[in-house]
Design an enzyme around this catalytic site. Structure first.
Site, PDB file in Angstrom:
ATOM      1  CE  LYS A  14      -2.872   2.204   4.969  1.00  0.00           C
ATOM      2  NZ  LYS A  14      -2.698   1.300   3.944  1.00  0.00           N
ATOM      3  CB  SER A  16      -0.892  -0.092   1.270  1.00  0.00           C
ATOM      4  OG  SER A  16      -0.279  -0.103   2.623  1.00  0.00           O
TER       5      SER A  16
END
Length: 277
Positions: free
Chosen positions: A149, A80
């Protein structure tokens, strides 16, 4: 002057003649230092095994303190965050930047605890090997139950997808993220909501929360993925935001593999974002 006067010494009556002064014995001159040295030499040294245990104990305490307050190791569990961070990369997270009232800033790559339901059971479980579990507790092995993230918005910000070039906008300012974002064939930088076919907007972000996204926008179940979609009726609004209290720290080093070692810094794309109105 009498004969007695001529025969007398110039030494004062209350001063002893030099020849009669008592000279200190050799042992008196070195008594204080000599006894200390002999005392030290007589002290019993710890056996090697005890010294080893002591040193290991000190190292263990230092490792726990460092993990708790300063630096912690993690690994990248998915794709990701490509292209910057790839699967199984080892990273270091520093914590002092967020001490006190300081919190994450736009553009920071952060590690945070699962807000609830963001991870599958396997990723949330962490290491299963007893040795790995013990090492994880003291910061020498990555723990489970965490995500990594990039912070896109902070408290008060409004985020929109997207402008005519497919760029995210924060408080009306388009972000030029092409230097670090992988669209993965999508036509915009926010594809996890209806694959760029519908525009979306979120915010203002509540106080004490951040909005985060992976750099591999087409393969990241991030804040945009957890937004309530118009067709879903049982979604709980607000699940897309990450509480700042769950943020462990900021990624500052890509440590391993060694051939990709680098310092991680905040990109320039976020410098000109205006404050929320």
């Amino acid at each position: 002057m009498t004969s007695d006067d001529r025969g007398s010494s110039s030494t004062s009556m209350d001063e002893e003649p030099r020849s009669s002064r008592q000279q200190p014995h050799e042992e008196d001159k070195v008594s204080s230092g000599g006894e200390d040295r002999r005392g030290r030499s007589r002290r019993k040294q710890l056996p090697l095994w005890q010294e080893t245990v002591l040193l290991l104990g000190i190292a263990l305490v230092l490792a726990i303190v460092i993990k708790s307050f300063f630096v912690q190791a993690f690994y990248i569990p998915s794709e990701s965050m490509e292209p910057g961070l790839v699967l199984n990369d080892r990273i270091l997270v520093e914590k002092p930047s967020y001490w006190g009232d300081s919190g994450p800033e736009r553009g920071d790559v952060v590690v945070f605890k699962d807000p609830g339901g963001w991870l599958n059971p396997a990723d949330a479980a962490g290491p299963t090997n007893p040795v790995a579990k013990a090492m994880a507790k003291i910061g020498l092995y990555p723990t489970g139950g965490h995500l990594v993230k990039r912070v896109i918005g902070v408290a008060g910000d409004t985020i929109q997808c997207c402008d005519d070039q497919g760029r995210l906008m924060v408080n009306g300012k388009p972000l030029d993220e092409k230097a670090f974002v992988k669209r993965g064939g999508a036509s915009c930088d926010g594809p996890m909501v209806d694959q760029c076919t519908d525009d979306w907007e979120v915010g203002p972000i509540p106080e004490g929360h951040v909005f985060v996204m992976g750099d591999n926008r087409n393969r990241s179940a991030d804040s945009s993925f957890h937004m309530c979609k118009p067709t879903v009726t049982d979604c709980v609004p607000g699940d897309e935001f990450v509480p700042v209290d769950l943020v462990v720290g900021k990624v500052f080093v890509l440590l391993w593999p060694a051939d990709r070692f680098r310092w991680n810094t905040r990109p320039d794309a976020f410098e000109d974002v205006p404050d929320p109105s």
